[in-house]
Every structure is written in C-alpha cells, then in structure tokens.
Design a protein around this motif. Structure first.
Motif, PDB file in Angstrom:
ATOM      1  N   TYR A 289     -25.388   5.687   6.296  1.00 53.08           N
ATOM      2  CA  TYR A 289     -25.717   6.288   7.613  1.00 53.08           C
ATOM      3  C   TYR A 289     -25.645   5.238   8.721  1.00 53.08           C
ATOM      4  CZ  TYR A 289     -28.576   8.097  11.407  1.00 53.08           C
ATOM      5  OH  TYR A 289     -29.041   8.459  12.648  1.00 53.08           O
ATOM      6  N   ASN A 290     -26.227   4.064   8.450  1.00 53.96           N
ATOM      7  CA  ASN A 290     -26.217   3.019   9.484  1.00 53.96           C
ATOM      8  C   ASN A 290     -24.800   2.553   9.819  1.00 53.96           C
ATOM      9  OD1 ASN A 290     -29.030   3.044   9.724  1.00 53.96           O
ATOM     10  ND2 ASN A 290     -29.305   1.470   8.126  1.00 53.96           N
ATOM     11  N   LEU A 291     -23.984   2.429   8.792  1.00 55.64           N
ATOM     12  CA  LEU A 291     -22.594   2.012   9.047  1.00 55.64           C
ATOM     13  C   LEU A 291     -21.833   3.053   9.867  1.00 55.64           C
ATOM     14  CD1 LEU A 291     -21.633   0.441   5.600  1.00 55.64           C
ATOM     15  CD2 LEU A 291     -22.075  -0.765   7.753  1.00 55.64           C
ATOM     16  N   ILE A 292     -22.026   4.327   9.454  1.00 53.00           N
ATOM     17  CA  ILE A 292     -21.316   5.411  10.201  1.00 53.00           C
ATOM     18  C   ILE A 292     -21.821   5.478  11.636  1.00 53.00           C
ATOM     19  CG2 ILE A 292     -20.927   7.884  10.284  1.00 53.00           C
ATOM     20  CD1 ILE A 292     -21.012   7.901   7.219  1.00 53.00           C
ATOM     21  N   SER A 295     -20.453   2.628  13.698  1.00 56.32           N
ATOM     22  CA  SER A 295     -19.047   2.895  14.024  1.00 56.32           C
ATOM     23  C   SER A 295     -18.925   3.959  15.108  1.00 56.32           C
ATOM     24  CB  SER A 295     -18.299   3.302  12.765  1.00 56.32           C
ATOM     25  OG  SER A 295     -16.961   3.613  13.073  1.00 56.32           O
ATOM     26  N   TYR A 296     -19.782   4.969  14.999  1.00 54.99           N
ATOM     27  CA  TYR A 296     -19.759   6.054  15.990  1.00 54.99           C
ATOM     28  C   TYR A 296     -20.160   5.527  17.377  1.00 54.99           C
ATOM     29  CZ  TYR A 296     -21.160  10.284  18.468  1.00 54.99           C
ATOM     30  OH  TYR A 296     -21.288  11.283  19.409  1.00 54.99           O
ATOM     31  N   VAL A 301     -18.339   4.043  23.038  1.00 60.43           N
ATOM     32  CA  VAL A 301     -18.178   3.121  24.163  1.00 60.43           C
ATOM     33  C   VAL A 301     -16.723   3.066  24.635  1.00 60.43           C
ATOM     34  CG1 VAL A 301     -18.370   0.707  24.890  1.00 60.43           C
ATOM     35  CG2 VAL A 301     -20.176   1.754  23.487  1.00 60.43           C
ATOM     36  N   GLU A 302     -15.809   3.111  23.663  1.00 58.85           N
ATOM     37  CA  GLU A 302     -14.398   2.922  23.997  1.00 58.85           C
ATOM     38  C   GLU A 302     -13.655   4.241  24.206  1.00 58.85           C
ATOM     39  OE1 GLU A 302     -12.748   0.577  20.919  1.00 58.85           O
ATOM     40  OE2 GLU A 302     -13.916  -1.229  21.392  1.00 58.85           O
ATOM     41  N   LEU A 303     -14.108   5.315  23.525  1.00 59.89           N
ATOM     42  CA  LEU A 303     -13.376   6.583  23.577  1.00 59.89           C
ATOM     43  C   LEU A 303     -14.267   7.683  24.139  1.00 59.89           C
ATOM     44  CD1 LEU A 303     -11.652   6.432  20.063  1.00 59.89           C
ATOM     45  CD2 LEU A 303     -10.645   5.857  22.289  1.00 59.89           C
ATOM     46  N   PRO A 304     -13.651   8.708  24.758  1.00 61.40           N
ATOM     47  CA  PRO A 304     -14.457   9.836  25.265  1.00 61.40           C
ATOM     48  C   PRO A 304     -14.983  10.679  24.106  1.00 61.40           C
ATOM     49  CG  PRO A 304     -12.134  10.243  25.629  1.00 61.40           C
ATOM     50  CD  PRO A 304     -12.235   8.819  25.132  1.00 61.40           C
ATOM     51  N   GLU A 305     -15.956  11.492  24.401  1.00 64.44           N
ATOM     52  CA  GLU A 305     -16.646  12.291  23.384  1.00 64.44           C
ATOM     53  C   GLU A 305     -15.734  13.329  22.764  1.00 64.44           C
ATOM     54  OE1 GLU A 305     -20.688  15.059  22.983  1.00 64.44           O
ATOM     55  OE2 GLU A 305     -20.170  14.052  24.864  1.00 64.44           O
ATOM     56  N   HIS A 306     -14.786  13.874  23.540  1.00 70.87           N
ATOM     57  CA  HIS A 306     -13.916  14.946  23.021  1.00 70.87           C
ATOM     58  C   HIS A 306     -12.744  14.395  22.222  1.00 70.87           C
ATOM     59  CE1 HIS A 306     -11.021  13.927  26.135  1.00 70.87           C
ATOM     60  NE2 HIS A 306     -12.061  13.893  27.009  1.00 70.87           N
ATOM     61  N   ASN A 307     -12.683  13.089  22.008  1.00 71.74           N
ATOM     62  CA  ASN A 307     -11.599  12.520  21.227  1.00 71.74           C
ATOM     63  C   ASN A 307     -11.737  12.970  19.762  1.00 71.74           C
ATOM     64  OD1 ASN A 307     -10.402  10.152  19.482  1.00 71.74           O
ATOM     65  ND2 ASN A 307      -9.440  10.030  21.519  1.00 71.74           N
ATOM     66  N   GLN A 316     -18.993  12.968   9.990  1.00 67.56           N
ATOM     67  CA  GLN A 316     -19.409  12.102   8.890  1.00 67.56           C
ATOM     68  C   GLN A 316     -20.850  11.642   9.093  1.00 67.56           C
ATOM     69  OE1 GLN A 316     -16.590   8.911   8.726  1.00 67.56           O
ATOM     70  NE2 GLN A 316     -14.847  10.243   8.151  1.00 67.56           N
ATOM     71  N   LEU A 317     -21.190  11.366  10.370  1.00 68.13           N
ATOM     72  CA  LEU A 317     -22.559  10.939  10.658  1.00 68.13           C
ATOM     73  C   LEU A 317     -23.551  12.035  10.326  1.00 68.13           C
ATOM     74  CD1 LEU A 317     -24.405   8.744  11.843  1.00 68.13           C
ATOM     75  CD2 LEU A 317     -24.003   9.759  14.114  1.00 68.13           C
ATOM     76  N   LYS A 318     -23.199  13.248  10.638  1.00 67.69           N
ATOM     77  CA  LYS A 318     -24.107  14.369  10.342  1.00 67.69           C
ATOM     78  C   LYS A 318     -24.319  14.513   8.809  1.00 67.69           C
ATOM     79  CE  LYS A 318     -23.441  18.181  12.554  1.00 67.69           C
ATOM     80  NZ  LYS A 318     -22.767  19.352  13.130  1.00 67.69           N
ATOM     81  N   ILE A 319     -23.251  14.359   8.016  1.00 61.15           N
ATOM     82  CA  ILE A 319     -23.369  14.471   6.531  1.00 61.15           C
ATOM     83  C   ILE A 319     -24.248  13.354   5.980  1.00 61.15           C
ATOM     84  CG2 ILE A 319     -22.070  14.366   4.381  1.00 61.15           C
ATOM     85  CD1 ILE A 319     -19.716  15.659   5.897  1.00 61.15           C
ATOM     86  N   ALA A 320     -24.015  12.111   6.502  1.00 62.10           N
ATOM     87  CA  ALA A 320     -24.820  10.977   6.013  1.00 62.10           C
ATOM     88  C   ALA A 320     -26.271  11.145   6.396  1.00 62.10           C
ATOM     89  CB  ALA A 320     -24.256   9.678   6.581  1.00 62.10           C
ATOM     90  N   LEU A 321     -26.521  11.668   7.588  1.00 62.39           N
ATOM     91  CA  LEU A 321     -27.899  11.889   8.034  1.00 62.39           C
ATOM     92  C   LEU A 321     -28.575  12.949   7.180  1.00 62.39           C
ATOM     93  CD1 LEU A 321     -30.200  11.323  10.027  1.00 62.39           C
ATOM     94  CD2 LEU A 321     -29.153  13.027  11.568  1.00 62.39           C
ATOM     95  N   LYS A 322     -27.844  13.999   6.863  1.00 64.82           N
ATOM     96  CA  LYS A 322     -28.434  15.082   6.066  1.00 64.82           C
ATOM     97  C   LYS A 322     -28.787  14.586   4.660  1.00 64.82           C
ATOM     98  CE  LYS A 322     -27.719  19.866   4.670  1.00 64.82           C
ATOM     99  NZ  LYS A 322     -28.177  19.676   3.343  1.00 64.82           N
TER     100      LYS A 322
END
Length: 772
Positions: A289-292, A295-296, A301-307, A316-322
């Motif tokens: 979870y921390n790694l994802i 990375s997120y 910071v570099e890319l817009p949210e809709h990318n 992936q972050l949501k799966i790791a959090l769950k």
C-alpha cells in the motif's frame, strides 16, 4: 442760391501704363544721365581690362565613386550616375573646380610670378590664386553632365597652360575627395587598430563581469538555477505533505492512546498470539500500500488526475488499501502495532502504541529538519537568481558591445583590404572623369568682359529708372496731373490749362503786335508772381497789356488775356463754356452770377485766368461782365487807357459812371473798393448789404479776382456768397497737402468749389497718350 456739393471721387490706386509713360518722359533727362553714366562705366571696363585672352576645356562627369571608410558597409563603394541624380553631383563638381584651394594649388604649380606678371607683378601666392579664381568661369552644358571650363588672362602664352593645370589639379582633387585609394588608406589603418583595441577592452570587461557573477554563460546559468529551484520546490512540497500526514497520524495515536491501549491489553489477554504468517501478510499488505501510494502521489504531482496512468494507479491503491483494511478488521491489534524486523531478518514482537508515537515523533522531527534544509537551499538559489538578474543588464550590454565591435571591426578589415587593392592597382586613375575637350589655344575673350559691360550699362539704366520712380512716388508731393485732382484729392476738376512756355505765356509774334491798327504799348514794369502788374501808369485802351501771371520782362510785349491773339485764348473759352454748361445743368438762371477765382498760393495765375474768363464771357452775347480786382492790398491792379485811376466798384455799378471802367465791349474792370473802402477788408455782413446792388445791376457775370487762400484771409469768408469758386492750382509747384487744406477751408464756408489746374506740362507724346 449756390450749389455747395462737391463730387466725391475714389482715389486711384496703383500705376497704370499712362502713369509709367508719364514718369519715364517727365524724368527722361535723369534716366538719360544715369544711362550715360552706365555706358561710360561699361566703356571704362572695356578700356581698363584691356585685351584679355581665354582658353576653354570640356570635362565629362561620367559617374562618381563615393567611398565611406569611416562608416563602412559590406559594399564600401557607391556609384552615383549624374544622369539620375545630376544636379547635386554637378553642382558639387563645379564647387570643387571653383574652390579657392584649387586656385591656390594651380598658382603654386604654375608659379605666382608668372600669373601676376601682366597683372601688376609680384610673387604672392594668394594674389595669384585670387586672380585665377576671379577669371575662372564654369558653365554646365544644358541637359548633360559636361562642364565647360573657361579661363581668362591678359597673358596670351599663359592662359592655356593655367587651364591645363586647373584640369589636372581638379582630377587629383576629385580623386582625393571621392576615392579611398588616395586619401583613406592611412585613416583606415588607424581606425582598424583603434577598433581592435576597443574590442579587446570590451571582451576583458565582459570576462570580468562574468567572473564577478561566477558564471561562464548567462543563459546556461539562468537555466541551471531554474532547474535547481524547481527540484527543491518539488522536494519541499513532498516533505511538507509527509509532515502533514505524520502529524495527523501522531494526533490520532495520541487521541486514542487510552482506550486503544486498554482494548489492546484486553485483546492481548483473550486473543491468541499473532503468528509470523499474520505479521508477514500484514507487513506485505502495508508495504504494498505504501509503495503504491507513494507512486500515486508522485504521479499526481507530474500528471493530471484524469490521466489513464493516474487512474490505473489509483485503482491499484484502492485494492491495496482494501486488503490492508481487511487484515486490520480481522485482528485490530495489527492496526495499532508496528512491526519491525531484526538485524537477522527475524520478526520482532509487536510494538506498543507508545513506541509508535515515539517513532512518529522522530519521523516528524526528521521531516521538519529536512524542510528547513530545503528552505535554506531555496533561499540560496533565490539569492543567486537575484544576483544573476542584477548582473544580466551589464553582461548583456557588454555582449552587445562586443558583438557590435566585432561586426564593425570585420567591416573595417574588408574596407582596409579594398583600399589596399585600390591603392596598389588603381591609384591615380580617374576613369569616371574624362576630358572631352582639352584646353584650346588662346583666343580673345568673348564672355566675361562683355557681361561686365552689359551689367554696368543695365545698372545705369536701372538706377535712372529707380531714381525717377522714387522721386515721382516719394519725394515730389506736388500736384502734377489732372487725374490727381479727382483721384487722390477727391475734388472736381473744371479745366486743365497747359504751360505754353516755361512761364505760362506766349510772347507776341509779328502778326500780334497790332490790334485795330494800334501798336501795343510798352510795359514799364514786370508783372508780379500772382498774375498782376504794378499800378504805376496807364496803358492804351485795347492795347493788349498783360495781366497774366508771368508778365513781360524788360520792354518785351505781352498779349492781354482778353486779346484773341493770346496763347491761352482757347482755354479761356473752354473754361467759359464749361462754366456756362454747369450753370445750365444746375438751373442757375439768375443774373448776375457771382464767380470767384482764387489760388492756393501766390503765382498760381489767378489774375490771368480771372481776366481771361471775364473776357471770354463778355464775347458770348450782349450781356455785360464785371471783373472786380480784390488784390489791392498786394498792389496788383491794372489801369487802362479809358479808365480813371483806381476806378471803384460803386462807379461800375452806376450806369452813368461805369464807362470809365470799360476795357472793351461788354467788359468792365474795377478795383475792389466801395466808397473808398477796400471790399476785401469788409466783413461778410457788409458784403451782404452790397449784394442787392450787385443783383440789381445789368451784368450777366461778376468775376472776383480773389487773393490766395489763407486761414485768416477774406477769400474763404466771402466764398459762401459765390455761385462758383474756382480754385487755381499751379501744377508741379503746389503741394497736395496745400490743395487739400485750401479745399477744406472753402468747403467749411459752404462754397461750391471746382479746381483749375494751371501750367500743366504734357510730357507724354500724343501718340502714346491723350489726357483731358
């Protein structure tokens, strides 16, 4: 009784053709004298200059090469063709040829003693140059770039030699002024060396300025600083984000210390001890979870949210959090314990909440220290950027100077190389200047001397004309012509009487010496200036004794004004007819009609005109005419053969005694006395008492010979009683101002004034002009 109105005439403005004729013929002697002086001056120029020779040469200006070594361009030579820009170029070349410097160089090369040998001698270079300059003439052949150079000199053997030297020196002078090969090579070398020194100095200044700013390239330094500031700014933002997260975690741990600790103790007493598999699984889930999440966060910071990558990472972050949350729900102890690894890789026991709080506080302290370091780095970079901005104008100005001087230096090098080639190959050649006609052999001068003679003659004529018009328009203020009476003076002109001779009278001819078979008597005294003679004796009746304004001189005979042989008899008749016509037009039918004749000043011919008018009126019919002489106080009466001495007015008004005043049929002449008193001294009231007697007489006309007008005289006081006042003005003698003043005085007396211009002179021939 009298018509008091005078016609108003607008003044005449400007000079008509007749006025010009009048000035020319009136002042013909002045013009002639000045013209003779001009011609004499022209003759003097001809004899003074003596025999002069000249030589001619033609120079063709094909084009002009203009170099600009002081401000060179990639093309250092401009060719200007005089066909397109000819006037400026040709005038410049004329100025070069006609310059005193060129004349001085020619005088030096030829020898000043030779130039001045026939001009008074000497060896002064300046005097010789002046002689060459003054005798040099440059003419441009019309519609062509060819100059004709003409030189004149009294020395026949020298004139061609000097002109040859002029042409040669002109070509050299032209090359010196327009060609870099002859005049600019040394200047270019000096300027090039100077520019090289200036370029080196500018480069040294640029290096020192960059060393002071600790940079090698301004643009690269600015780019590097900008990149460093962006990286530090990103790290600072990440550290601040982590610090905020750690602070939130710490706060949650501190808030739930009491009840979480109790719950954990209870659970630890009731639940079995955690196995290594559970701890490893939870540790893997948490690390994943921390790694994802890290990375997120970086991608955000570099890319817009809709990318798409951000969206995929967020899933992936949501799966790791769950997965992590599911493990924490299965055993709450995993949520509040920190799992660590030993040095040997084995799992340690689960840490307590206090340990976790300590760890979070340590992490917060580390993040705060990191933020301080990043902020200090940012301040340092900002200061560096500020220093670059402060040093940038000076560095940029020095770079611009270096670039400009490098370009200028390269242009000078090109010009120097071009000048070197011209100096080595084409020095001394003038292909653009060609002599189409070499200096001709000497010939007699036919240009300058005739021109100077013509100028002198024309100036003499012009001086005469200017002086004539100046005298006519500004110096002479007298009344000269009939048109001035009705023009500039605005008065009515009755008649213009010419000056038959210089004194206005004509002497008797052979056929005029007798009248009715009786010879004319001799006059013992002359007639005075206003037209009367001294009363010192009697003359025979009808003898033709003069009463006019000029009089007889010595023992010469003069015709009386009433004699038909008098030269002005026709003019007296014209004055009579004009007067009768005026009375008829204005319905003045009463008898007698009172007519006064006066003058603006002494000698105007008043008495002559009064006598002639009276004589002419007496010839019109059976009516009688009485002439009253009012000039007693001036001694201007005339005695007649059949009259008694000083016949008075009362005697002329009585039928029984008036025969003594008869001069000829129907004409009576008396002095201005009534009962021993002079009528001229009587007040207007006493004259008014005399009017009934005058009106009761059988005279058709009563003519009053009045004294000249004066501000305190009797003429203007009696003018209002007259049917007509004739003001006699002597032409070319009486001032216009005097006539205006006299007319004004008579007008104030409500007199009906008309002007008789006497002794006019007609200068213009009749074939050019006729004037009334």
């Amino acid at each position: 009784m009298n018509e008091k109105r005078n016609a108003n005439h607008p003044p005449v403005v400007g000079l008509a053709l007749n006025d010009i004729y009048y000035v020319l013929f009136r002042h013909k002697w002045k013009i002639l004298i000045f013209s003779i002086l001009g011609l004499a001056t022209a003759a003097g120029i001809y004899f003074y200059r003596g025999t002069t020779y000249q030589s001619e040469a033609d120079v063709w200006i094909k084009y002009v090469e203009s170099t600009k070594p002081v401000s060179p361009t990639p093309s250092a030579v401009d060719t200007i063709v005089p066909y397109h820009d000819g006037d400026d170029i040709i005038n410049t070349e004329i100025t070069i040829i006609n310059s005193f410097d060129l004349a001085k160089q020619v005088a030096t090369n030829v020898g000043p003693e030779k130039v001045l040998a026939k001009l008074g001698g000497g060896s002064d270079v300046v005097a010789a140059a002046t002689a060459i300059h003054d005798n040099l003439l440059i003419q441009r052949v019309p519609h062509s770039p060819v100059l004709r150079v003409i030189f004149s000199h009294p020395d026949k053997d020298l004139v061609q030699r000097v002109l040859e030297e002029i042409v040669v020196d002109y070509q050299s002078r032209h090359a010196e002024l327009n060609s870099s090969a002859n005049s600019s090579y040394d200047t270019l070398q000096s300027e090039t060396s100077t520019l090289k020194s200036e370029l080196d100095a500018a480069e040294d200044n640029l290096r020192r300025e960059k060393a002071k700013a600790n940079i090698s390239d301004l643009d690269e330094a600015r780019k590097s600083t900008s990149q460093k500031m962006s990286s530090i700014r990103y790290d600072l933002m990440a550290a601040v984000s982590q610090l905020t997260q750690r602070q939130n975690n710490l706060k949650k741990l501190q808030d739930s210390t009491n009840h979480v600790a109790a719950s954990s103790v209870t659970s630890s007493n009731t639940l079995p001890e955690l196995t290594d598999d559970q701890i490893d699984e939870y540790n893997d889930a948490r690390e994943a979870y921390n790694l994802i999440k890290k990375s997120y966060d970086n991608m955000r910071v570099e890319l817009p949210e809709h990318n798409s990558l951000v969206q995929e990472k967020f899933a992936q972050l949501k799966i790791a959090l769950k997965k992590k949350q599911d493990l924490e729900k299965a055993d709450p102890r995993l949520r509040h314990l920190k799992i660590a690894s030993n040095t040997d890789g084995t799992r340690s026991t689960v840490k307590t909440t206090d340990d976790r709080i300590t760890d979070e506080q340590d992490a917060i302290d580390d993040l705060q220290e990191k933020i301080k370091i990043l902020q200090a780095d940012m301040v340092e970079l900002h200061a560096e950027s500020t220093n670059l901005d402060a040093a940038a104008p000076a560095i940029q100005e020095l770079e611009r100077q270096v670039h400009y001087r490098e370009e200028y230096y390269r242009n000078y090098l090109n010009s120097l190389e071009q000048a070197k080639i011209e100096n080595d190959v084409t020095a001394g050649k003038n292909a653009n200047i060609q002599v189409t006609q070499k200096p001709t052999p000497p010939s007699l001068e036919r240009s300058k001397t005739p021109k100077m003679m013509g100028i002198a003659a024309v100036m003499g004529i012009l001086a005469g004309l200017v002086w004539a018009f100046f005298v006519e328009l500004y110096l002479d203020h007298s009344v000269r012509r009939p048109k001035e009476i009705e023009g500039s003076l605005g008065m009515r002109l009755f008649l213009s009487i010419p000056d038959v001779y210089s004194n206005g009278s004509r002497f008797l001819g052979t056929g005029a010496k007798k009248r009715n078979g009786k010879p004319a008597a001799l006059l013992p005294e002359t007639v005075n200036g206003n037209g009367s003679t001294a009363a010192n004796g009697a003359a025979p009746a009808a003898s033709g004794v003069a009463v006019n304004g000029a009089g007889a001189k010595g023992n010469r005979l003069e015709v009386a004004p009433w004699d038909r042989n008098h030269s002005l008899h026709n003019y007296y008749e014209a004055l009579r007819d004009r007067l009768i016509s005026y009375f008829e037009v204005n319905n003045l039918n009463h008898k007698p009609k009172l007519v006064a004749v006066t003058g603006s000043e002494q000698g105007a011919g008043t008495t002559t005109i009064a006598a002639g008018l009276a004589a002419s009126l007496s010839e019109t019919g059976d009516g009688n005419v009485l002439l009253i002489d009012m000039n007693l106080e001036h001694g201007a009466t005339q005695e007649f053969y059949n009259g008694k001495p000083n016949c008075e007015l009362d005697a002329a008004l009585a039928n029984e005694t008036r025969d003594s005043a008869m001069v000829q049929n129907n004409l009576y002449v008396v002095s201005g006395k009534s009962n021993g008193d002079q009528l001229s001294r009587m007040l207007p009231k006493r004259f008014a008492n005399l009017l009934p007697k005058l009106k009761a007489s059988d005279y058709d006309y009563i003519i009053f010979d009045m004294p000249p007008i004066a501000r305190t005289g009797v003429t203007q006081r009696l003018a209002g009683f007259m049917d007509m006042m004739l003001l006699v003005v002597e032409a070319e003698k009486t001032s216009r101002d005097v006539v205006k003043q006299a007319g004004g005085l008579l007008t104030e007396s409500k007199a009906n004034v008309s002007v008789v211009l006497n002794k006019t002179r007609t200068y213009i021939p009749k074939r050019f002009h006729q004037e009334f």
